[in-house]
Design an enzyme around this catalytic site. Structure first.
Site, PDB file in Angstrom:
ATOM      1  N   GLY A 167      77.430  -1.008  59.175  1.00 43.04           N
ATOM      2  CA  GLY A 167      78.535  -0.797  60.113  1.00 43.04           C
ATOM      3  C   GLY A 167      78.485   0.652  60.585  1.00 43.04           C
ATOM      4  O   GLY A 167      77.440   1.308  60.531  1.00 43.04           O
ATOM      5  N   ARG A 168      79.671   1.138  61.009  1.00 40.68           N
ATOM      6  CA  ARG A 168      79.714   2.496  61.564  1.00 40.68           C
ATOM      7  C   ARG A 168      79.226   3.543  60.564  1.00 40.68           C
ATOM      8  O   ARG A 168      78.477   4.455  60.911  1.00 40.68           O
ATOM      9  CB  ARG A 168      81.154   2.821  61.992  1.00 40.68           C
ATOM     10  CG  ARG A 168      81.584   2.063  63.218  1.00 40.68           C
ATOM     11  CD  ARG A 168      83.088   2.170  63.400  1.00 40.68           C
ATOM     12  NE  ARG A 168      83.750   1.281  62.449  1.00 40.68           N
ATOM     13  CZ  ARG A 168      84.715   0.430  62.743  1.00 40.68           C
ATOM     14  NH1 ARG A 168      85.167   0.377  63.963  1.00 40.68           N
ATOM     15  NH2 ARG A 168      85.250  -0.348  61.827  1.00 40.68           N
ATOM     16  N   ARG A 189      74.865  -8.324  57.164  1.00 40.21           N
ATOM     17  CA  ARG A 189      75.150  -9.741  57.430  1.00 40.21           C
ATOM     18  C   ARG A 189      74.549 -10.164  58.759  1.00 40.21           C
ATOM     19  O   ARG A 189      73.938 -11.197  58.886  1.00 40.21           O
ATOM     20  CB  ARG A 189      76.672  -9.952  57.490  1.00 40.21           C
ATOM     21  CG  ARG A 189      77.263 -10.418  56.187  1.00 40.21           C
ATOM     22  CD  ARG A 189      78.739 -10.547  56.302  1.00 40.21           C
ATOM     23  NE  ARG A 189      79.306  -9.330  56.939  1.00 40.21           N
ATOM     24  CZ  ARG A 189      80.596  -9.089  57.056  1.00 40.21           C
ATOM     25  NH1 ARG A 189      81.467  -9.953  56.599  1.00 40.21           N
ATOM     26  NH2 ARG A 189      81.048  -7.996  57.621  1.00 40.21           N
ATOM     27  N   ILE A 248      78.917   3.997  47.861  1.00 45.19           N
ATOM     28  CA  ILE A 248      80.154   4.564  48.435  1.00 45.19           C
ATOM     29  C   ILE A 248      80.978   3.437  49.066  1.00 45.19           C
ATOM     30  O   ILE A 248      81.878   3.699  49.864  1.00 45.19           O
ATOM     31  CB  ILE A 248      79.890   5.675  49.488  1.00 45.19           C
ATOM     32  CG1 ILE A 248      79.053   5.152  50.664  1.00 45.19           C
ATOM     33  CG2 ILE A 248      79.263   6.892  48.858  1.00 45.19           C
ATOM     34  CD1 ILE A 248      79.143   6.033  51.900  1.00 45.19           C
ATOM     35  N   ALA A 249      80.647   2.187  48.706  1.00 48.04           N
ATOM     36  CA  ALA A 249      81.300   1.040  49.357  1.00 48.04           C
ATOM     37  C   ALA A 249      82.624   0.723  48.660  1.00 48.04           C
ATOM     38  O   ALA A 249      83.690   1.185  49.082  1.00 48.04           O
ATOM     39  CB  ALA A 249      80.360  -0.145  49.338  1.00 48.04           C
ATOM     40  N   ARG A 250      82.547  -0.043  47.616  1.00 49.50           N
ATOM     41  CA  ARG A 250      83.734  -0.410  46.840  1.00 49.50           C
ATOM     42  C   ARG A 250      83.296  -0.755  45.427  1.00 49.50           C
ATOM     43  O   ARG A 250      82.171  -1.251  45.229  1.00 49.50           O
ATOM     44  CB  ARG A 250      84.412  -1.657  47.430  1.00 49.50           C
ATOM     45  CG  ARG A 250      85.381  -1.371  48.563  1.00 49.50           C
ATOM     46  CD  ARG A 250      86.619  -0.608  48.085  1.00 49.50           C
ATOM     47  NE  ARG A 250      87.570  -0.354  49.154  1.00 49.50           N
ATOM     48  CZ  ARG A 250      87.576   0.734  49.929  1.00 49.50           C
ATOM     49  NH1 ARG A 250      86.670   1.682  49.789  1.00 49.50           N
ATOM     50  NH2 ARG A 250      88.507   0.885  50.859  1.00 49.50           N
ATOM     51  N   GLU A 279      88.478   0.798  39.170  1.00 43.56           N
ATOM     52  CA  GLU A 279      88.893   2.204  39.270  1.00 43.56           C
ATOM     53  C   GLU A 279      90.417   2.314  39.377  1.00 43.56           C
ATOM     54  O   GLU A 279      91.054   1.381  39.878  1.00 43.56           O
ATOM     55  CB  GLU A 279      88.217   2.872  40.491  1.00 43.56           C
ATOM     56  CG  GLU A 279      88.631   2.300  41.835  1.00 43.56           C
ATOM     57  CD  GLU A 279      87.842   2.919  42.996  1.00 43.56           C
ATOM     58  OE1 GLU A 279      86.600   2.994  42.923  1.00 43.56           O
ATOM     59  OE2 GLU A 279      88.516   3.303  43.980  1.00 43.56           O
ATOM     60  N   HIS A 297      86.141   8.539  44.153  1.00 44.05           N
ATOM     61  CA  HIS A 297      86.454   7.897  45.445  1.00 44.05           C
ATOM     62  C   HIS A 297      86.927   8.942  46.474  1.00 44.05           C
ATOM     63  O   HIS A 297      88.058   8.887  46.962  1.00 44.05           O
ATOM     64  CB  HIS A 297      87.513   6.803  45.253  1.00 44.05           C
ATOM     65  CG  HIS A 297      87.508   5.781  46.355  1.00 44.05           C
ATOM     66  ND1 HIS A 297      87.851   4.474  46.156  1.00 44.05           N
ATOM     67  CD2 HIS A 297      87.215   5.877  47.687  1.00 44.05           C
ATOM     68  CE1 HIS A 297      87.766   3.809  47.300  1.00 44.05           C
ATOM     69  NE2 HIS A 297      87.375   4.643  48.240  1.00 44.05           N
ATOM     70  N   ILE A 298      86.003   9.873  46.769  1.00 42.84           N
ATOM     71  CA  ILE A 298      86.379  10.991  47.652  1.00 42.84           C
ATOM     72  C   ILE A 298      85.595  11.009  48.968  1.00 42.84           C
ATOM     73  O   ILE A 298      85.592  12.030  49.661  1.00 42.84           O
ATOM     74  CB  ILE A 298      86.183  12.365  46.951  1.00 42.84           C
ATOM     75  CG1 ILE A 298      84.743  12.523  46.441  1.00 42.84           C
ATOM     76  CG2 ILE A 298      87.206  12.559  45.850  1.00 42.84           C
ATOM     77  CD1 ILE A 298      84.387  13.962  46.112  1.00 42.84           C
TER      78      ILE A 298
HETATM   79  C1  DGY Z   1      88.365   3.846  52.972  1.00 36.29           C
HETATM   80  O1  DGY Z   1      89.007   4.311  53.894  1.00 36.29           O
HETATM   81  O2  DGY Z   1      88.079   2.653  52.861  1.00 36.29           O
HETATM   82  C2  DGY Z   1      87.981   4.804  51.911  1.00 36.29           C
HETATM   83  O3  DGY Z   1      87.235   4.207  50.912  1.00 36.29           O
HETATM   84  C3  DGY Z   1      89.270   5.378  51.365  1.00 36.29           C
HETATM   85  O4  DGY Z   1      89.111   6.643  50.980  1.00 36.29           O
END
Ligand code: DGY
Length: 337
Positions: A167-168, A189, A248-250, A279, A297-298
């Site tokens: 994505g972006r 996807r 850095i996703a989830r 988390e 999560h920064i």
């Molecule tokens: C988001 O905006 O999804 C980031 O993970 C939150 O910091």
């Protein structure tokens, strides 16, 4: 739980709820238009506290720490919008929110570059073992320096980066990688248009090929039931022993226990994690390892971007309460002009 209320205006203005601390200036502006119930003490609410806080309010500003589902909405008869201060909205049960006739919004675009910068920073820290190196310095190990006795890392330049989730933010990381002379492959996807592939210099490959060939795997895909454990033991087994993995996703996209085992057995070189399963708890097995860089999560955490996220969430909330379409409405079917 201590919910603060701007009492002098109580009763005259629509009631809103602000679930976590936000910038004082933003709160002060909200108080000019709304009766604000806010949790500036910033304690994470229990589901029961959240259900109570949503009762009787017309709008709510929430974050990833608030799960908005049918239980949370059970008494929220006046609620028109839940405005997430986040682009990801896996904390929303969108069908339940839609069924309740409530609008849901998020904060896309304003954090794309900041988050892509961070993804690249975490990748560099992971591949070049920056946090381990800092511990060397802090622990007085510098006098042990030698050509071979250093935290020796992996190169980024002229290596292959594999991005899962294009994505972006994924595209932003790809563009940064081009500046490092990296070969960019991706899996998503749906395949990007030819023009977008060209502007990112990226080639589409299957997930398996990406895992087998990438020197650095970066995860930027949204979390859903389908993307749960996109990376588990089986996928890690496909990766090169010299590879790094950055999430850095989830939390939940990676099976953190399987990753910790692989890192412990040096089946991959290192990992960089900004997000974790469950988390703010972190799997204790990960905490024991030196070949993992951990961040709380920064990815979107610069002051400018966090302010922009809050401002966009407020714009969404104001629009909904003014009867207008929120700029980043997720469940457009709920909006009735
Ligand atoms: C988001 O905006 O999804 C980031 O993970 C939150 O910091």
């Amino acid at each position: 739980m201590n919910i603060q209320t701007n009492t002098q205006t109580q009763g005259q203005k629509p009631k809103i709820f602000v679930a976590r601390a936000i910038f004082p200036e933003a709160l002060a502006k909200l108080e000019q238009s709304f009766e604000v119930h806010s949790n500036q003490e910033d304690e994470i609410f229990t589901p029961e506290q959240l259900q109570k806080a949503l009762s009787g309010v017309a709008g709510a500003l929430v974050t990833g720490s608030e799960r908005i589902d049918s239980a949370a909405l059970a008494n929220a008869k006046d609620l028109k919008i839940v405005a997430n201060i986040s682009v990801g909205y896996n904390n929303f049960d969108v069908p339940a929110i839609t069924a309740a006739g409530v609008m849901a919004s998020n904060t896309p675009d304003v954090l794309t570059d900041t988050t892509a910068d961070f993804g690249f920073a975490l990748l560099m820290a992971t591949a070049r073992r920056i946090t381990e190196s800092e511990h060397w310095v802090r622990n007085g190990l510098w006098d042990k320096w030698s050509i071979v006795n250093n935290p020796l890392g992996m190169d980024l330049h002229h290596s292959t980066i594999g991005i899962i989730g294009m994505g972006r933010i994924g595209q932003g990381i790809a563009k940064r990688a081009l500046g490092f002379g990296m070969n960019v492959i991706y899996h998503n996807r749906s395949r990007l248009s030819e023009a977008d592939e060209q502007s990112c210099g990226a080639s589409y490959v299957s997930k398996e090929e990406l895992l087998r060939t990438a020197d650095h795997v970066v995860l930027v895909l949204p979390y859903s039931a389908e993307s749960h454990h996109t990376i588990g033991a089986k996928e890690i087994a496909l990766m090169k022993p010299s590879a790094t993995l950055v999430n850095i996703a989830r939390g939940g996209i990676v099976d953190d226990l399987a990753l910790a085992q692989a890192l412990k057995e040096k089946r991959i070189f290192a990992a960089g994690l900004d997000v974790f399963e469950g988390e703010p708890k972190v799997n204790p097995e990960l905490l024991k390892l030196s070949n993992v860089v951990l961040a709380p999560h920064i990815a979107s955490a610069t002051e400018k971007t966090r302010r922009a996220m809050v401002d966009l969430a407020i714009a969404n909330l104001r629009a909904a309460l003014d009867g207008k379409k929120p700029p980043s409405l997720i469940n457009v079917e709920v909006f009735k002009p």
